[in-house]
Write an enzyme that holds these catalytic residues in place. Sequence first.
Site, PDB file in Angstrom:
ATOM      1  N   ASP A  25      56.044  76.216  50.180  1.00 38.35           N
ATOM      2  CA  ASP A  25      57.291  75.560  49.762  1.00 38.35           C
ATOM      3  C   ASP A  25      57.538  74.295  50.581  1.00 38.35           C
ATOM      4  OD1 ASP A  25      57.689  77.903  48.348  1.00 38.35           O
ATOM      5  OD2 ASP A  25      59.074  78.728  49.848  1.00 38.35           O
TER       6      ASP A  25
HETATM    7  N1  URA Z   1      56.486  82.688  50.905  1.00 37.68           N
HETATM    8  C1  URA Z   1      57.510  81.852  50.725  1.00 37.68           C
HETATM    9  O1  URA Z   1      58.635  82.285  50.475  1.00 37.68           O
HETATM   10  N2  URA Z   1      57.294  80.534  50.831  1.00 37.68           N
HETATM   11  C2  URA Z   1      56.092  80.007  51.122  1.00 37.68           C
HETATM   12  O2  URA Z   1      55.958  78.784  51.217  1.00 37.68           O
HETATM   13  C3  URA Z   1      55.024  80.891  51.309  1.00 37.68           C
HETATM   14  C4  URA Z   1      55.239  82.227  51.193  1.00 37.68           C
END
Ligand code: URA
Length: 239
Positions: free
Chosen positions: A102
Amino acid sequence: MKLVKRIANLGYGSRKEVALMFREGRITDPDGEVLYADDQVPHERIRIDGEPLDPPPGLVLMMNKPLGATCSRKDAGRVVYDLLPPRYRLRDPALSTVGRLDRDTSGLLLFTDDGALLHRIISPRSRVAKVYEATLAQDLRGDEGALFASGTMMLESEKEPLEPAALDVLAPRRVRLTLTEGRYHQVRRMFAAVGNHVETLARISVGALTMDGLGPGQWRALNAADVAQVFSAPPPADA
Ligand code: URA
């Protein structure tokens, strides 16, 4: 494959532009001897303006993804590809991220142009362990580890339960979570499902591969031994 096409596919320019680079004598061997478009020359003996060529297809990179960058090639904001040399965006076969992190997640992100390798890493069947460290908004309530490890935990709007995940508690609001799959926003959704909220999230290892001194935004190419590490067990939680 013809040298012009091989070099063009690395993103150095269109075939026409690369042909011009040959005519201008910019493409040489390590001794400075000018190469011609029809020469049969091994990759490692080609120089452009005196610099070694970028790695051939089969490229695997790791980056310490900084906060604020997204993994989508099309995103209007800052994207992880902006941190690589601009011609890496023009490579054929294309370089893709191996899964995504993310915008607000930092840490170890892999890239490859090898589709089979990419699928092998992300396939839940490979059980590659991805280790995350998170800071939580609230103290743990105590039953999260057992629930995450159960193999029966369901996330909203999903049809299959989560694979068992290992939770290591580092402090009341600081955890390490090891996943062998990569569902959408998985870590954040797991903690939301137990009434908590992830405030900071970083991926610290993929298999046994760690960031190993790479600062935020830095990256490096991986060799075969590094790639083998991806398929090895992660370091223990107290390492
Ligand atoms: N889980 C998440 O919530 N975000 C990420 O970027 C990776 C795993």
